[in-house]
Design a protein around this motif. Sequence first.
Motif, PDB file in Angstrom:
ATOM      1  N   ASP A   1       0.836  -1.294   0.055  1.00 26.53           N
ATOM      2  CA  ASP A   1       0.168   0.060   0.038  1.00 26.53           C
ATOM      3  C   ASP A   1       0.925   1.433  -0.043  1.00 26.53           C
ATOM      4  N   VAL A   2       0.188   2.353  -0.514  1.00 25.34           N
ATOM      5  CA  VAL A   2       1.113   3.542  -0.581  1.00 25.34           C
ATOM      6  C   VAL A   2       0.320   4.506   0.431  1.00 25.34           C
ATOM      7  N   LEU A   3       1.328   5.194   1.411  1.00 25.89           N
ATOM      8  CA  LEU A   3       0.617   6.229   2.185  1.00 25.89           C
ATOM      9  C   LEU A   3       1.420   7.458   2.061  1.00 25.89           C
ATOM     10  N   VAL A   4       0.656   8.602   1.593  1.00 20.47           N
ATOM     11  CA  VAL A   4       1.118   9.737   1.515  1.00 20.47           C
ATOM     12  C   VAL A   4       1.081  10.483   2.838  1.00 20.47           C
ATOM     13  N   VAL A   5       2.082  11.174   3.193  1.00 14.86           N
ATOM     14  CA  VAL A   5       1.643  11.920   4.526  1.00 14.86           C
ATOM     15  C   VAL A   5       2.023  13.311   4.217  1.00 14.86           C
ATOM     16  N   ASN A   6       1.121  14.224   4.059  1.00 15.25           N
ATOM     17  CA  ASN A   6       0.906  15.597   3.564  1.00 15.25           C
ATOM     18  C   ASN A   6       1.140  16.452   4.810  1.00 15.25           C
ATOM     19  N   ASP A   7       2.475  17.175   4.739  1.00 13.59           N
ATOM     20  CA  ASP A   7       2.893  17.608   5.881  1.00 13.59           C
ATOM     21  C   ASP A   7       2.451  19.441   5.822  1.00 13.59           C
ATOM     22  N   GLN A   8       1.190  19.529   5.820  1.00 16.70           N
ATOM     23  CA  GLN A   8       0.598  20.886   5.661  1.00 16.70           C
ATOM     24  C   GLN A   8       1.257  21.779   4.485  1.00 16.70           C
ATOM     25  N   SER A   9       1.229  20.991   3.379  1.00 13.17           N
ATOM     26  CA  SER A   9       1.646  21.607   2.093  1.00 13.17           C
ATOM     27  C   SER A   9       0.914  22.809   1.808  1.00 13.17           C
ATOM     28  N   THR A  10       1.322  23.796   1.062  1.00  7.31           N
ATOM     29  CA  THR A  10       0.867  25.034   0.966  1.00  7.31           C
ATOM     30  C   THR A  10       0.370  25.293  -0.221  1.00  7.31           C
ATOM     31  N   ASP A  11       0.814  24.403  -1.386  1.00 12.31           N
ATOM     32  CA  ASP A  11       0.512  24.231  -2.727  1.00 12.31           C
ATOM     33  C   ASP A  11      -0.599  23.416  -2.985  1.00 12.31           C
ATOM     34  N   ASP A  12      -0.760  22.844  -4.210  1.00 10.69           N
ATOM     35  CA  ASP A  12      -1.952  22.002  -4.523  1.00 10.69           C
ATOM     36  C   ASP A  12      -1.559  20.617  -4.236  1.00 10.69           C
ATOM     37  N   SER A  13      -0.678  20.301  -3.349  1.00  8.61           N
ATOM     38  CA  SER A  13      -0.332  18.805  -3.129  1.00  8.61           C
ATOM     39  C   SER A  13      -1.408  18.031  -2.696  1.00  8.61           C
ATOM     40  N   LEU A  14      -2.081  18.457  -1.595  1.00  5.06           N
ATOM     41  CA  LEU A  14      -3.374  17.989  -0.942  1.00  5.06           C
ATOM     42  C   LEU A  14      -4.345  17.410  -2.096  1.00  5.06           C
ATOM     43  N   ALA A  15      -4.770  18.639  -2.813  1.00  3.06           N
ATOM     44  CA  ALA A  15      -5.767  18.122  -3.905  1.00  3.06           C
ATOM     45  C   ALA A  15      -5.333  16.974  -4.756  1.00  3.06           C
ATOM     46  N   ILE A  16      -4.310  17.123  -5.135  1.00  3.40           N
ATOM     47  CA  ILE A  16      -3.614  16.115  -6.041  1.00  3.40           C
ATOM     48  C   ILE A  16      -3.672  14.563  -5.527  1.00  3.40           C
ATOM     49  N   ILE A  17      -3.151  14.784  -4.190  1.00  2.00           N
ATOM     50  CA  ILE A  17      -3.123  13.351  -3.400  1.00  2.00           C
ATOM     51  C   ILE A  17      -4.429  12.842  -3.349  1.00  2.00           C
ATOM     52  N   GLN A  18      -5.456  13.605  -3.142  1.00  2.00           N
ATOM     53  CA  GLN A  18      -6.760  13.031  -2.994  1.00  2.00           C
ATOM     54  C   GLN A  18      -7.471  12.267  -4.387  1.00  2.00           C
ATOM     55  N   THR A  19      -6.850  12.629  -5.521  1.00  2.00           N
ATOM     56  CA  THR A  19      -7.127  12.042  -6.601  1.00  2.00           C
ATOM     57  C   THR A  19      -6.433  10.714  -7.133  1.00  2.00           C
ATOM     58  N   LEU A  20      -5.405  10.385  -6.044  1.00  2.00           N
ATOM     59  CA  LEU A  20      -4.509   9.328  -6.388  1.00  2.00           C
ATOM     60  C   LEU A  20      -5.033   8.156  -5.877  1.00  2.00           C
ATOM     61  N   GLU A  21      -4.395   6.963  -6.206  1.00  2.00           N
ATOM     62  CA  GLU A  21      -4.478   5.452  -5.813  1.00  2.00           C
ATOM     63  C   GLU A  21      -3.406   5.357  -4.582  1.00  2.00           C
ATOM     64  N   CYS A  22      -4.010   5.877  -3.790  1.00  2.00           N
ATOM     65  CA  CYS A  22      -3.196   5.726  -2.411  1.00  2.00           C
ATOM     66  C   CYS A  22      -4.134   5.849  -1.066  1.00  2.00           C
ATOM     67  N   LEU A  23      -3.389   5.537   0.143  1.00  2.00           N
ATOM     68  CA  LEU A  23      -3.823   6.168   1.419  1.00  2.00           C
ATOM     69  C   LEU A  23      -3.280   7.560   1.595  1.00  2.00           C
ATOM     70  N   TYR A  24      -3.679   8.073   2.359  1.00  2.00           N
ATOM     71  CA  TYR A  24      -2.956   9.598   2.652  1.00  2.00           C
ATOM     72  C   TYR A  24      -3.479   9.907   4.333  1.00  2.00           C
ATOM     73  N   LEU A  25      -2.389  10.724   4.867  1.00  2.00           N
ATOM     74  CA  LEU A  25      -2.599  11.253   6.232  1.00  2.00           C
ATOM     75  C   LEU A  25      -2.249  12.933   5.958  1.00  2.00           C
ATOM     76  N   ASN A  26      -3.343  13.664   6.577  1.00  2.00           N
ATOM     77  CA  ASN A  26      -3.180  14.991   6.249  1.00  2.00           C
ATOM     78  C   ASN A  26      -2.828  15.519   7.524  1.00  2.00           C
ATOM     79  N   LEU A  27      -1.509  16.134   7.826  1.00  2.00           N
ATOM     80  CA  LEU A  27      -1.158  16.416   9.484  1.00  2.00           C
ATOM     81  C   LEU A  27      -1.798  17.725   9.658  1.00  2.00           C
ATOM     82  N   PRO A  28      -2.186  18.114  10.938  1.00  2.00           N
ATOM     83  CA  PRO A  28      -2.778  19.204  11.259  1.00  2.00           C
ATOM     84  C   PRO A  28      -1.754  20.314  11.392  1.00  2.00           C
ATOM     85  N   VAL A  29      -0.696  20.202  11.527  1.00  2.00           N
ATOM     86  CA  VAL A  29       0.271  21.128  11.481  1.00  2.00           C
ATOM     87  C   VAL A  29       1.769  20.649  10.779  1.00  2.00           C
TER      88      VAL A  29
END
Length: 255
Positions: free
Chosen positions: A40-68
Amino acid sequence: MNAVDFRVLAVVPCFNEQAAIATVVDEINRVKRRHGLNLDVLVVNDQSTDDSLAIIQTLECLYLNLPVNLGIGGAMHAGYKYAFRQGYDIAVQIDGDGQHPAGELLKILEPIFADKADVVIGSRFLERTGFQSTYVRRLGIRYFRWLNQLLIGTSIHDSTSGFRAFNRRTICITNSYYPDEYPEPESIVQFGLHKLRILEVPVVMRERQGGTSSITMVKSIYYMFKVTMATLFVYIRLQNKQRTHGIITDCHSDT
């Protein structure tokens, strides 16, 4: 055991990697399907300020969106905690900037499949092919190689490499503690004091495909000083723990 018997989690730390993150995840998934990996792929989004999170949400992967924003160490610690709690046998770090080609993934997984190592580090400098990093950074890496040899008696050629795989025993240790900010050199001392089997394998890396490195020329001297102090802190902390309580290196419970 065959490769398919191991549950593998590819942890991809991501901070402002909109230019590369989709390609990184896609490459990992292609390797997964090609070799029949139970991965499995887990992307850990470290509070990116660009469009990373929006892109991650379209991908074939799990993800964590860190609060800070936690930095690379905090992001990877979150990923290792997830791997531990979800019962994965192996966790492998693949950076979100595209430096670590997924095609090299089996090189760092196979020694763990074969129970030849607890920690496998992909090294740019064993065969010196592909991207070799800047001259200043290479000097720093040589210094950390000397420091690791001094503290734990282990010589690591590419101590700042983030392309690494951990078995279940190592995941247990990183679940409890993992260095923050610049964790790669510090964690080698941590692993050495836990008597883990550390193996380097040659890999070919690329220049980062997007984003900006956290280590610049201006920060290099400060980086070496700071990491040296942090590494010595880890060494002293674990030595004291070993003398007073012993170091627990195995986990028999996921609670």
